[in-house]
Design a protein around this motif. Structure first.
Motif, PDB file in Angstrom:
ATOM      1  N   ALA A 150     -11.236  -6.203   4.679  1.00  0.00           N
ATOM      2  CA  ALA A 150     -10.414  -5.776   5.811  1.00  0.00           C
ATOM      3  C   ALA A 150      -8.952  -5.619   5.398  1.00  0.00           C
ATOM      4  O   ALA A 150      -8.279  -4.666   5.818  1.00  0.00           O
ATOM      5  N   ALA A 151      -8.450  -6.530   4.575  1.00  0.00           N
ATOM      6  CA  ALA A 151      -7.055  -6.449   4.148  1.00  0.00           C
ATOM      7  C   ALA A 151      -6.823  -5.239   3.247  1.00  0.00           C
ATOM      8  O   ALA A 151      -5.808  -4.548   3.361  1.00  0.00           O
ATOM      9  N   LEU A 152      -7.761  -4.959   2.358  1.00  0.00           N
ATOM     10  CA  LEU A 152      -7.637  -3.783   1.495  1.00  0.00           C
ATOM     11  C   LEU A 152      -7.788  -2.497   2.295  1.00  0.00           C
ATOM     12  O   LEU A 152      -7.112  -1.493   2.007  1.00  0.00           O
ATOM     13  N   ALA A 153      -8.636  -2.514   3.311  1.00  0.00           N
ATOM     14  CA  ALA A 153      -8.796  -1.336   4.166  1.00  0.00           C
ATOM     15  C   ALA A 153      -7.505  -1.007   4.900  1.00  0.00           C
ATOM     16  O   ALA A 153      -7.181   0.170   5.125  1.00  0.00           O
ATOM     17  N   GLU A 154      -6.745  -2.031   5.256  1.00  0.00           N
ATOM     18  CA  GLU A 154      -5.464  -1.805   5.922  1.00  0.00           C
ATOM     19  C   GLU A 154      -4.469  -1.150   4.964  1.00  0.00           C
ATOM     20  O   GLU A 154      -3.718  -0.252   5.352  1.00  0.00           O
ATOM     21  N   VAL A 155      -4.480  -1.548   3.697  1.00  0.00           N
ATOM     22  CA  VAL A 155      -3.624  -0.895   2.697  1.00  0.00           C
ATOM     23  C   VAL A 155      -4.021   0.571   2.567  1.00  0.00           C
ATOM     24  O   VAL A 155      -3.162   1.472   2.574  1.00  0.00           O
ATOM     25  N   ASP A 156      -5.303   0.836   2.461  1.00  0.00           N
ATOM     26  CA  ASP A 156      -5.771   2.222   2.335  1.00  0.00           C
ATOM     27  C   ASP A 156      -5.389   3.044   3.552  1.00  0.00           C
ATOM     28  O   ASP A 156      -4.949   4.194   3.436  1.00  0.00           O
ATOM     29  N   ARG A 157      -5.554   2.453   4.741  1.00  0.00           N
ATOM     30  CA  ARG A 157      -5.221   3.178   5.973  1.00  0.00           C
ATOM     31  C   ARG A 157      -3.732   3.498   6.020  1.00  0.00           C
ATOM     32  O   ARG A 157      -3.330   4.620   6.367  1.00  0.00           O
ATOM     33  N   ARG A 158      -2.918   2.552   5.630  1.00  0.00           N
ATOM     34  CA  ARG A 158      -1.468   2.736   5.672  1.00  0.00           C
ATOM     35  C   ARG A 158      -1.015   3.865   4.738  1.00  0.00           C
ATOM     36  O   ARG A 158      -0.058   4.584   5.029  1.00  0.00           O
ATOM     37  N   HIS A 159      -1.730   4.051   3.648  1.00  0.00           N
ATOM     38  CA  HIS A 159      -1.341   5.065   2.667  1.00  0.00           C
ATOM     39  C   HIS A 159      -2.219   6.325   2.744  1.00  0.00           C
ATOM     40  O   HIS A 159      -2.073   7.222   1.910  1.00  0.00           O
ATOM     41  N   GLY A 160      -3.100   6.384   3.727  1.00  0.00           N
ATOM     42  CA  GLY A 160      -3.908   7.587   3.927  1.00  0.00           C
ATOM     43  C   GLY A 160      -5.000   7.792   2.898  1.00  0.00           C
ATOM     44  O   GLY A 160      -5.401   8.937   2.634  1.00  0.00           O
ATOM     45  N   LEU A 161      -5.530   6.718   2.318  1.00  0.00           N
ATOM     46  CA  LEU A 161      -6.582   6.829   1.311  1.00  0.00           C
ATOM     47  C   LEU A 161      -7.959   6.663   1.949  1.00  0.00           C
ATOM     48  O   LEU A 161      -8.141   5.836   2.841  1.00  0.00           O
ATOM     49  N   THR A 162      -8.904   7.436   1.479  1.00  0.00           N
ATOM     50  CA  THR A 162     -10.291   7.286   1.922  1.00  0.00           C
ATOM     51  C   THR A 162     -11.196   7.224   0.695  1.00  0.00           C
ATOM     52  O   THR A 162     -10.866   7.754  -0.363  1.00  0.00           O
ATOM     53  N   LEU A 163     -12.315   6.554   0.846  1.00  0.00           N
ATOM     54  CA  LEU A 163     -13.326   6.443  -0.206  1.00  0.00           C
ATOM     55  C   LEU A 163     -12.770   5.826  -1.489  1.00  0.00           C
ATOM     56  O   LEU A 163     -13.097   6.244  -2.599  1.00  0.00           O
ATOM     57  N   SER A 164     -11.930   4.811  -1.327  1.00  0.00           N
ATOM     58  CA  SER A 164     -11.497   4.047  -2.491  1.00  0.00           C
ATOM     59  C   SER A 164     -12.685   3.214  -2.994  1.00  0.00           C
ATOM     60  O   SER A 164     -13.681   3.055  -2.280  1.00  0.00           O
TER      61      SER A 164
END
Length: 276
Positions: A159-173
């Motif tokens: 969940a914490a890493l997903a928030e980083v991805d969401r904040r920077h607009g990353l998908t499918l990391s």
């Protein structure tokens, strides 16, 4: 992306920018997978013929096959990756490296007993790849396509890493999925749904004995190793330098706050078929 469209091929050339990091940080493939491929290839396949590897990179899959005595021709389109591969495979005289994409390569009448692609098949052209496989293999020759996506074990860290991805607009990391969200069948993971090679291979109609299997494997990455892994992935390589630095710094902060690393499960998914 649809099953008839390749990925942006320009992204397939970004790995050479960090070839040494790629080799150090990318996961390899378990002995059980290598043994499964070689066992399948030897069932009814032609004896004594070499293998050809598509998109060999720096040799993450090449080396374990070569160590078991498999003669190999390695195709790698990026000369920087090919240079690292040559150094890594220097101890194996039966490994040859050719700087070429699968689409540009011509077997010139040579036939192979095994064609393999390790986390590289999705960079090939869907319009031509199965005819090229057929032309490269001797009758009875095997094709082995495999990937090793990772899933996150800890829901709180996910969940914490997903928030980083969401904040920077990353998908499918690489950390986009929890272990519990992955399906039980090979190819059932983000980015591969609808693109597992079984359907394409069946449509070609010139292959038999199609099989799919999964070999799970748990691993732990400390923060530095995981950041190196992310730095070698096309999603992150394609970012502007300053944005990539911010993303990696934010990711490192999350990992350090959760014990200094990440527990993951690799899903080594393998597809096998044979030229009829």
């Amino acid at each position: 992306m649809t099953s008839s469209q390749p990925l942006d091929m320009t992204l397939s050339r970004v790995f050479g920018e960090v070839a040494e990091t790629y080799h150090a940080a990318r996961p390899g493939y378990p002995d059980a997978l290598i043994a499964e491929v070689l066992s399948y290839a030897s069932l009814t396949g032609p004896a004594g013929l070499p293998a050809v590897e598509v998109g060999a990179g720096t040799g993450k899959a090449t080396l374990p096959f070569a160590a078991l005595g498999t003669p190999m021709l390695c195709l790698e389109p990026d000369p920087r990756m090919a240079d690292v591969l040559r150094r890594n495979a220097a101890a194996f005289p039966d490994v040859r490296v050719e700087v070429a994409s699968f689409e540009d390569w011509r077997p010139d009448g040579t036939r192979f007993g095994l064609l393999l692609a390790a986390t590289s098949w999705h960079w090939t052209d869907p319009a031509t790849r199965w005819p090229r496989v057929h032309d490269a293999l001797a009758p009875g020759g095997a094709v082995a396509l495999f990937w090793n996506p990772m899933s996150v074990v800890d829901p709180a860290l996910h969940a914490a890493l997903a928030e980083v991805d969401r904040r920077h607009g990353l998908t499918l990391s690489p950390h986009a999925g929890l272990v519990s969200s992955y399906g039980d069948t090979p190819g059932h993971w983000p980015g591969m749904l609808g693109h597992w090679p079984d359907e394409e291979c069946r449509r070609d109609g010139r292959f038999t004995d199609l099989r799919s299997l999964r070999i799970p494997e748990r691993a732990r990455y400390d923060t530095d190793r995981y950041l190196g892994h992310l730095s070698s992935i096309s999603l992150y390589r394609a970012l502007p330098d300053d944005l990539r630095d911010h993303v990696l710094a934010d990711t490192a902060a999350v990992l350090d706050a959760h014990g200094g690393g990440i527990d993951i499960e690799h899903l080594h998914d393998l597809f096998l078929a044979r030229r009829a």
